[in-house]
Design a protein around this motif. Structure first.
Motif, PDB file in Angstrom:
ATOM      1  N   ILE A  93     -14.474  -7.383   3.878  1.00 32.87           N
ATOM      2  CA  ILE A  93     -14.186  -6.023   4.360  1.00 32.87           C
ATOM      3  C   ILE A  93     -12.689  -5.858   4.630  1.00 32.87           C
ATOM      4  O   ILE A  93     -12.077  -4.844   4.266  1.00 32.87           O
ATOM      5  N   ALA A  94     -12.093  -6.863   5.266  1.00 29.63           N
ATOM      6  CA  ALA A  94     -10.659  -6.793   5.564  1.00 29.63           C
ATOM      7  C   ALA A  94      -9.839  -6.723   4.284  1.00 29.63           C
ATOM      8  O   ALA A  94      -8.883  -5.947   4.186  1.00 29.63           O
ATOM      9  N   GLY A  96     -10.824  -5.572   1.377  1.00 32.23           N
ATOM     10  CA  GLY A  96     -11.036  -4.258   0.773  1.00 32.23           C
ATOM     11  C   GLY A  96     -10.198  -3.183   1.438  1.00 32.23           C
ATOM     12  O   GLY A  96      -9.593  -2.345   0.761  1.00 32.23           O
ATOM     13  N   CYS A  97     -10.147  -3.204   2.778  1.00 30.04           N
ATOM     14  CA  CYS A  97      -9.325  -2.216   3.499  1.00 30.04           C
ATOM     15  C   CYS A  97      -7.848  -2.406   3.184  1.00 30.04           C
ATOM     16  O   CYS A  97      -7.112  -1.427   3.002  1.00 30.04           O
ATOM     17  N   ALA A  98      -7.406  -3.663   3.116  1.00 30.54           N
ATOM     18  CA  ALA A  98      -5.995  -3.922   2.807  1.00 30.54           C
ATOM     19  C   ALA A  98      -5.657  -3.464   1.392  1.00 30.54           C
ATOM     20  O   ALA A  98      -4.583  -2.896   1.148  1.00 30.54           O
ATOM     21  N   LEU A 100      -7.141  -1.057  -0.308  1.00 26.46           N
ATOM     22  CA  LEU A 100      -7.108   0.405  -0.317  1.00 26.46           C
ATOM     23  C   LEU A 100      -5.806   0.925   0.293  1.00 26.46           C
ATOM     24  O   LEU A 100      -5.179   1.850  -0.256  1.00 26.46           O
ATOM     25  N   ALA A 101      -5.382   0.330   1.421  1.00 26.78           N
ATOM     26  CA  ALA A 101      -4.126   0.756   2.047  1.00 26.78           C
ATOM     27  C   ALA A 101      -2.942   0.506   1.120  1.00 26.78           C
ATOM     28  O   ALA A 101      -2.032   1.337   0.998  1.00 26.78           O
TER      29      ALA A 101
END
Length: 311
Positions: A93-94, A96-98, A100-101
């Motif tokens: 999850i981390a 994926g968020c990184a 996307l950012a």
């Protein structure tokens, strides 16, 4: 630059804290604080209209909605604890968020200079609307169909919420009965803020044609001024069977469509304004839509009728 860096750091810290908060109320309070910080960021970017929308809807109305959800969850039986994600899922999850950012940042940084924009054609044609606020001109003239569909979506959302009414509750008073708050911060705010909030909302609506402001921001403030006394138990919403209430919600999109059809007959295009009539017609739409959206937003937060309050 130092102030901007401090603002960005505060936004990141509050956003991280809201995700790591263990209590729902704490998470919502941090979310509201994040919305207010985001409002300041939009002001720093000279996007005052967006800042007002974020403060009224992103932080204010959404915060009230989430606080109501927290209150309802507190009165329900606690569900069985869920199994937290394992280390591998947390890492995934981390990442994926990184990713996307990083992708969003790359899109912004790799834009051509100057970035493609329709600002120049809009500014050249804005005098034809007699509006001084380019945001209002775009929303009510160049992208009027989008604005019409947005108001229709709000109306449809109220219909969908009412469709969830439990058996035996149709036509009754929406929302659960709120305990009367005679003392405390909520009671004070519910009595002191509405008069001031209504004046501010009307000012934002009135100046929206020539300065930052407009119907959505004003409607969000008006909705909050209705929700505060309701949450304090000082007022009771009208039953959803009341025809005047249904007409208030529907009249905004109806007038918008009627003016659009008149433009099709007179000017040959849907939502085309006759020369010299653009600003008066836009102001009529703005004022009527404000009432419709304000009532609709408040009813969305209040929720479905309660069977115990059926009239």
């Amino acid at each position: 630059m130092i102030a901007d860096l401090l603002l960005v750091a505060a936004m990141l810290i509050v956003a991280l804290a809201s995700m790591l908060a263990r209590q729902a109320f704490t998470a919502v309070a941090l979310f509201i604080a994040y919305g207010l910080l985001l409002t300041l960021a939009w002001v720093r970017l000279a996007a005052v209209d967006v800042a007002m929308t974020e403060a009224a809807i992103g932080a204010g109305l959404s915060g009230v909605l989430l606080l109501g959800a927290v209150r309802r969850l507190a009165t329900q039986a606690s569900p069985p604890p869920e199994q937290p994600p394992g280390p591998a899922m947390t890492l995934l999850i981390a990442l994926g968020c990184a990713a996307l950012a990083a992708a969003l940042g790359a899109v912004v940084l790799l834009l051509p200079n100057p970035a493609p924009s329709l600002a120049a054609p809009v500014a050249a044609n804005l005098p034809a609307t007699d509006l001084g606020n380019p945001v209002t001109g775009v929303l009510m003239s160049f992208r009027a169909l989008d604005t019409l569909l947005e108001s229709a979506v709000v109306l449809l959302a109220v219909v969908c919420v009412w469709a969830l009414t439990p058996e035996g509750g149709w036509g009754g008073v929406p929302g659960a009965a709120q305990p009367v708050q005679r003392d405390g911060p909520l009671a004070l705010l519910a009595r002191a803020l509405p008069p001031l909030g209504i004046v501010i909302a009307m000012h934002i609506l009135w100046v929206g044609a020539d300065a930052p402001g407009g119907k959505f921001q004003a409607a969000a403030i008006l909705a909050a001024m209705w929700l505060l006394p309701w949450m304090a138990g000082l007022v009771t919403p009208p039953p959803i069977a009341a025809r005047w209430l249904r007409w208030t919600i529907a009249i905004g999109p109806v007038v918008f469509i009627a003016i659009g059809l008149a433009g099709a007959v007179i000017e040959g295009a849907f939502l085309a304004y006759p020369p010299g009539w653009a600003k008066p017609l836009i102001l009529i739409i703005e004022f009527i839509l404000t009432a419709s959206i304000a009532v609709a937003l408040a009813l969305l937060v209040i929720g479905t009728p309660d069977t115990a309050q059926r009239r």
